[in-house]
Motif scaffolding. Structure first.
Motif, PDB file in Angstrom:
ATOM      1  N   PHE A   1     101.887  87.355  93.347  1.00 36.63           N
ATOM      2  CA  PHE A   1     101.626  87.410  91.841  1.00 36.63           C
ATOM      3  C   PHE A   1     101.685  89.007  91.711  1.00 36.63           C
ATOM      4  N   VAL A   2     101.344  89.781  92.384  1.00 36.53           N
ATOM      5  CA  VAL A   2     101.396  91.244  92.182  1.00 36.53           C
ATOM      6  C   VAL A   2     102.778  91.668  92.463  1.00 36.53           C
ATOM      7  N   ALA A   3     103.296  91.148  93.170  1.00 38.16           N
ATOM      8  CA  ALA A   3     104.717  91.608  93.583  1.00 38.16           C
ATOM      9  C   ALA A   3     105.879  91.231  92.268  1.00 38.16           C
ATOM     10  N   LYS A   4     105.336  89.859  91.903  1.00 38.05           N
ATOM     11  CA  LYS A   4     106.272  89.453  90.958  1.00 38.05           C
ATOM     12  C   LYS A   4     105.818  90.291  89.660  1.00 38.05           C
ATOM     13  N   LEU A   5     104.858  90.687  89.301  1.00 38.42           N
ATOM     14  CA  LEU A   5     104.546  91.437  88.160  1.00 38.42           C
ATOM     15  C   LEU A   5     105.072  92.949  88.130  1.00 38.42           C
ATOM     16  N   ALA A   6     105.044  93.498  89.227  1.00 42.13           N
ATOM     17  CA  ALA A   6     105.683  94.874  89.611  1.00 42.13           C
ATOM     18  C   ALA A   6     107.279  95.052  89.570  1.00 42.13           C
ATOM     19  N   PRO A   7     107.534  96.187  88.783  1.00 43.66           N
ATOM     20  CA  PRO A   7     108.946  96.488  88.710  1.00 43.66           C
ATOM     21  C   PRO A   7     109.279  96.619  90.233  1.00 43.66           C
ATOM     22  N   PRO A   8     110.713  96.372  90.620  1.00 45.66           N
ATOM     23  CA  PRO A   8     110.971  96.515  91.771  1.00 45.66           C
ATOM     24  C   PRO A   8     110.928  97.805  92.492  1.00 45.66           C
ATOM     25  N   ASP A   9     111.087  99.050  91.893  1.00 48.72           N
ATOM     26  CA  ASP A   9     110.985 100.272  92.591  1.00 48.72           C
ATOM     27  C   ASP A   9     109.516 100.740  92.587  1.00 48.72           C
ATOM     28  N   MET A  10     108.501  99.740  92.032  1.00 48.90           N
ATOM     29  CA  MET A  10     107.194 100.170  92.037  1.00 48.90           C
ATOM     30  C   MET A  10     106.297  99.156  92.765  1.00 48.90           C
ATOM     31  N   ARG A  11     106.805  98.332  93.411  1.00 44.48           N
ATOM     32  CA  ARG A  11     106.082  97.253  93.969  1.00 44.48           C
ATOM     33  C   ARG A  11     104.837  97.876  95.186  1.00 44.48           C
ATOM     34  N   GLY A  12     105.274  98.914  95.770  1.00 44.55           N
ATOM     35  CA  GLY A  12     104.326  99.541  96.749  1.00 44.55           C
ATOM     36  C   GLY A  12     103.107 100.107  96.219  1.00 44.55           C
ATOM     37  N   ARG A  13     103.456 100.815  95.141  1.00 49.44           N
ATOM     38  CA  ARG A  13     102.365 101.438  94.320  1.00 49.44           C
ATOM     39  C   ARG A  13     101.270 100.135  93.926  1.00 49.44           C
ATOM     40  N   TYR A  14     101.970  98.878  93.195  1.00 52.53           N
ATOM     41  CA  TYR A  14     101.104  97.940  92.696  1.00 52.53           C
ATOM     42  C   TYR A  14     100.293  97.493  93.839  1.00 52.53           C
ATOM     43  N   MET A  15     101.253  97.127  95.009  1.00 48.91           N
ATOM     44  CA  MET A  15     100.257  96.501  96.176  1.00 48.91           C
ATOM     45  C   MET A  15      99.293  97.637  96.626  1.00 48.91           C
ATOM     46  N   GLY A  16      99.377  98.718  96.686  1.00 54.35           N
ATOM     47  CA  GLY A  16      98.464  99.648  97.172  1.00 54.35           C
ATOM     48  C   GLY A  16      97.319  99.652  96.225  1.00 54.35           C
ATOM     49  N   MET A  17      97.608  99.831  94.905  1.00 55.22           N
ATOM     50  CA  MET A  17      96.440  99.811  94.020  1.00 55.22           C
ATOM     51  C   MET A  17      95.616  98.236  94.054  1.00 55.22           C
ATOM     52  N   ASN A  18      96.382  97.360  94.280  1.00 52.74           N
ATOM     53  CA  ASN A  18      95.741  96.017  94.349  1.00 52.74           C
ATOM     54  C   ASN A  18      94.679  96.057  95.447  1.00 52.74           C
ATOM     55  N   GLY A  19      95.345  96.568  96.762  1.00 55.65           N
ATOM     56  CA  GLY A  19      94.489  96.788  97.803  1.00 55.65           C
ATOM     57  C   GLY A  19      93.013  97.545  97.605  1.00 55.65           C
ATOM     58  N   CYS A  20      93.541  98.593  96.744  1.00 54.10           N
ATOM     59  CA  CYS A  20      92.163  99.582  96.760  1.00 54.10           C
ATOM     60  C   CYS A  20      90.983  99.021  95.992  1.00 54.10           C
ATOM     61  N   VAL A  21      91.820  98.517  94.606  1.00 50.11           N
ATOM     62  CA  VAL A  21      90.809  97.819  93.843  1.00 50.11           C
ATOM     63  C   VAL A  21      90.058  96.491  94.445  1.00 50.11           C
ATOM     64  N   TRP A  22      90.539  96.020  95.313  1.00 49.25           N
ATOM     65  CA  TRP A  22      90.075  94.880  96.093  1.00 49.25           C
ATOM     66  C   TRP A  22      88.924  95.476  97.258  1.00 49.25           C
ATOM     67  N   SER A  23      89.419  96.350  97.907  1.00 50.76           N
ATOM     68  CA  SER A  23      88.380  97.044  98.728  1.00 50.76           C
ATOM     69  C   SER A  23      87.197  97.737  97.935  1.00 50.76           C
ATOM     70  N   LEU A  24      87.280  98.180  96.878  1.00 51.44           N
ATOM     71  CA  LEU A  24      86.161  98.731  96.114  1.00 51.44           C
ATOM     72  C   LEU A  24      85.328  97.604  95.651  1.00 51.44           C
ATOM     73  N   SER A  25      85.986  96.648  95.347  1.00 49.61           N
ATOM     74  CA  SER A  25      85.020  95.273  94.742  1.00 49.61           C
ATOM     75  C   SER A  25      84.288  94.819  95.807  1.00 49.61           C
ATOM     76  N   MET A  26      84.835  94.734  97.122  1.00 52.50           N
ATOM     77  CA  MET A  26      84.152  94.533  98.085  1.00 52.50           C
ATOM     78  C   MET A  26      83.081  95.242  98.822  1.00 52.50           C
ATOM     79  N   ILE A  27      83.123  96.543  98.330  1.00 54.07           N
ATOM     80  CA  ILE A  27      82.090  97.498  98.865  1.00 54.07           C
ATOM     81  C   ILE A  27      81.140  97.301  97.864  1.00 54.07           C
ATOM     82  N   PHE A  28      81.294  97.847  96.397  1.00 53.60           N
ATOM     83  CA  PHE A  28      80.241  97.605  95.328  1.00 53.60           C
ATOM     84  C   PHE A  28      79.926  96.244  94.934  1.00 53.60           C
TER      85      PHE A  28
END
Length: 77
Positions: A10-37
């Motif tokens: 889903f995240v890869a489909k939403l992201a522009p092709p040249d920014m997929r890494g940033r979108y996936m990285g931010m998704n991982g960060c948000v997921w990790s923060l949500s699991m912490i707090f």
């Protein structure tokens, strides 16, 4: 087994092709923060008022479903 592959697709489909890494990285960060707090915040809210906790869960769940259902339609236009 089902959530993470679908979430990644889903995240890869939403992201522009040249920014997929940033979108996936931010998704991982948000997921990790949500699991912490998230567990601590949820437990604290549940300890104060269980009814309010479940209403907050309902509202947040509906908001998340709305974002998932609305965003792909907006990008396809």
């Amino acid at each position: 087994m089902i959530a993470f592959p679908l979430m990644g697709a889903f995240v890869a489909k939403l992201a522009p092709p040249d920014m997929r890494g940033r979108y996936m990285g931010m998704n991982g960060c948000v997921w990790s923060l949500s699991m912490i707090f998230g567990p601590g915040m949820g437990l604290s809210l549940y300890g104060q008022n269980p009814v309010v906790y479940w209403w907050v869960c309902l509202v947040v769940g509906l908001a998340a479903a709305g974002v998932i259902l609305v965003e792909p339609r907006r990008r396809s236009r």
